[in-house]
Design a protein around this motif. Structure first.
Motif, PDB file in Angstrom:
ATOM      1  N   ILE A   1       1.799   6.247   4.449  1.00 45.07           N
ATOM      2  CA  ILE A   1       0.565   6.826   3.928  1.00 45.07           C
ATOM      3  C   ILE A   1       0.835   8.219   3.356  1.00 45.07           C
ATOM      4  N   VAL A   2       0.133   8.534   2.290  1.00 44.30           N
ATOM      5  CA  VAL A   2       0.147   9.895   1.749  1.00 44.30           C
ATOM      6  C   VAL A   2      -1.277  10.418   1.849  1.00 44.30           C
ATOM      7  N   THR A   3      -1.437  11.596   2.436  1.00 46.18           N
ATOM      8  CA  THR A   3      -2.762  12.196   2.544  1.00 46.18           C
ATOM      9  C   THR A   3      -2.759  13.595   1.955  1.00 46.18           C
ATOM     10  N   ALA A   4      -3.906  13.989   1.472  1.00 47.92           N
ATOM     11  CA  ALA A   4      -4.102  15.351   0.975  1.00 47.92           C
ATOM     12  C   ALA A   4      -4.960  16.093   1.994  1.00 47.92           C
ATOM     13  N   GLN A   5      -4.595  17.332   2.248  1.00 49.81           N
ATOM     14  CA  GLN A   5      -5.311  18.147   3.224  1.00 49.81           C
ATOM     15  C   GLN A   5      -6.779  18.312   2.863  1.00 49.81           C
ATOM     16  N   ASP A   6      -7.051  18.466   1.576  1.00 54.09           N
ATOM     17  CA  ASP A   6      -8.410  18.694   1.109  1.00 54.09           C
ATOM     18  C   ASP A   6      -8.466  18.436  -0.400  1.00 54.09           C
TER      19      ASP A   6
ATOM     20  N   SER B   1       0.811  -1.209   0.000  1.00 53.43           N
ATOM     21  CA  SER B   1       0.000   0.000   0.000  1.00 53.43           C
ATOM     22  C   SER B   1       0.847   1.262   0.000  1.00 53.43           C
ATOM     23  N   ALA B   2       2.161   1.120  -0.008  1.00 55.99           N
ATOM     24  CA  ALA B   2       3.038   2.265   0.165  1.00 55.99           C
ATOM     25  C   ALA B   2       3.607   2.819  -1.140  1.00 55.99           C
ATOM     26  N   SER B   3       3.157   2.322  -2.269  1.00 55.40           N
ATOM     27  CA  SER B   3       3.745   2.789  -3.525  1.00 55.40           C
ATOM     28  C   SER B   3       3.569   4.294  -3.720  1.00 55.40           C
ATOM     29  N   ALA B   4       2.433   4.841  -3.329  1.00 52.30           N
ATOM     30  CA  ALA B   4       2.221   6.297  -3.446  1.00 52.30           C
ATOM     31  C   ALA B   4       3.239   7.042  -2.592  1.00 52.30           C
ATOM     32  N   TYR B   5       3.479   6.555  -1.392  1.00 55.36           N
ATOM     33  CA  TYR B   5       4.437   7.189  -0.482  1.00 55.36           C
ATOM     34  C   TYR B   5       5.818   7.260  -1.142  1.00 55.36           C
ATOM     35  N   TYR B   6       6.298   6.118  -1.621  1.00 55.47           N
ATOM     36  CA  TYR B   6       7.635   6.072  -2.211  1.00 55.47           C
ATOM     37  C   TYR B   6       7.730   6.880  -3.503  1.00 55.47           C
TER      38      TYR B   6
ATOM     39  N   ILE C   1       3.174  10.251   5.856  1.00 50.95           N
ATOM     40  CA  ILE C   1       3.102   9.729   7.216  1.00 50.95           C
ATOM     41  C   ILE C   1       3.776   8.357   7.265  1.00 50.95           C
ATOM     42  N   ASP C   2       4.798   8.246   8.104  1.00 54.38           N
ATOM     43  CA  ASP C   2       5.522   6.994   8.288  1.00 54.38           C
ATOM     44  C   ASP C   2       5.156   6.449   9.669  1.00 54.38           C
ATOM     45  N   GLY C   3       4.252   5.487   9.697  1.00 58.55           N
ATOM     46  CA  GLY C   3       3.813   4.909  10.964  1.00 58.55           C
ATOM     47  C   GLY C   3       3.008   5.893  11.782  1.00 58.55           C
ATOM     48  N   PRO C   4       1.701   5.986  11.538  1.00 56.00           N
ATOM     49  CA  PRO C   4       0.884   7.000  12.209  1.00 56.00           C
ATOM     50  C   PRO C   4       0.754   6.835  13.717  1.00 56.00           C
ATOM     51  N   CYS C   5       1.039   5.639  14.241  1.00 56.62           N
ATOM     52  CA  CYS C   5       0.952   5.429  15.690  1.00 56.62           C
ATOM     53  C   CYS C   5       1.803   4.222  16.060  1.00 56.62           C
ATOM     54  N   PRO C   6       2.138   4.063  17.334  1.00 54.51           N
ATOM     55  CA  PRO C   6       2.943   2.906  17.742  1.00 54.51           C
ATOM     56  C   PRO C   6       2.291   1.589  17.301  1.00 54.51           C
TER      57      PRO C   6
END
Length: 115
Positions: free
Chosen positions: A85-90, A46-51, A74-79
């Motif tokens: 993950i890649v997110t768009a603000q809006d 699921s990380a292809s967008a991130y890379y 975002i690299d590891g959003p929580c422990p």
């Protein structure tokens, strides 16, 4: 053996430095341990967008002070969560990202995903 399976076997031999196709076929017939599946999905599948997006110059419109939009990596959003993950603000940020990718001819299709 179907063409897709043949391609997968060749990929396994090359990617994991296996000795031969027989070793790859043996791996394909075994169930994968849950930890391996989760690791692959969160860090590769699921990380292809991130890379891919992280390598690109996304331009001045995204992510700098005074910009019109924001893309967050975002690299590891929580422990305990190693997702990339890649997110768009809006939706404006998403639109600016699409425009920039078209401008630099990145050949990347952007689709919003709802969580």
């Amino acid at each position: 053996m179907g063409r897709n399976r043949e391609n997968l076997v060749r990929h396994l031999v090359d990617e994991y430095a296996l000795q031969d196709e027989a070793e790859a076929l043996e791996l394909l017939d075994k169930p994968a341990p849950n930890d391996d599946v989760l690791e692959w999905y969160s860090r590769r599948g699921s990380a292809s967008a991130y890379y891919e997006l992280q390598k690109l110059d996304l331009g001045p419109e995204l992510g700098v002070s005074g910009s019109r939009g924001a893309i967050c990596f975002i690299d590891g959003p929580c422990p305990g969560n190693d997702s990339l993950i890649v997110t768009a603000q809006d939706m404006t940020s998403l639109s600016l990202l699409r425009a920039r990718l078209n401008e630099i001819e990145a050949g990347i299709l952007v689709r919003p995903a709802m969580w």
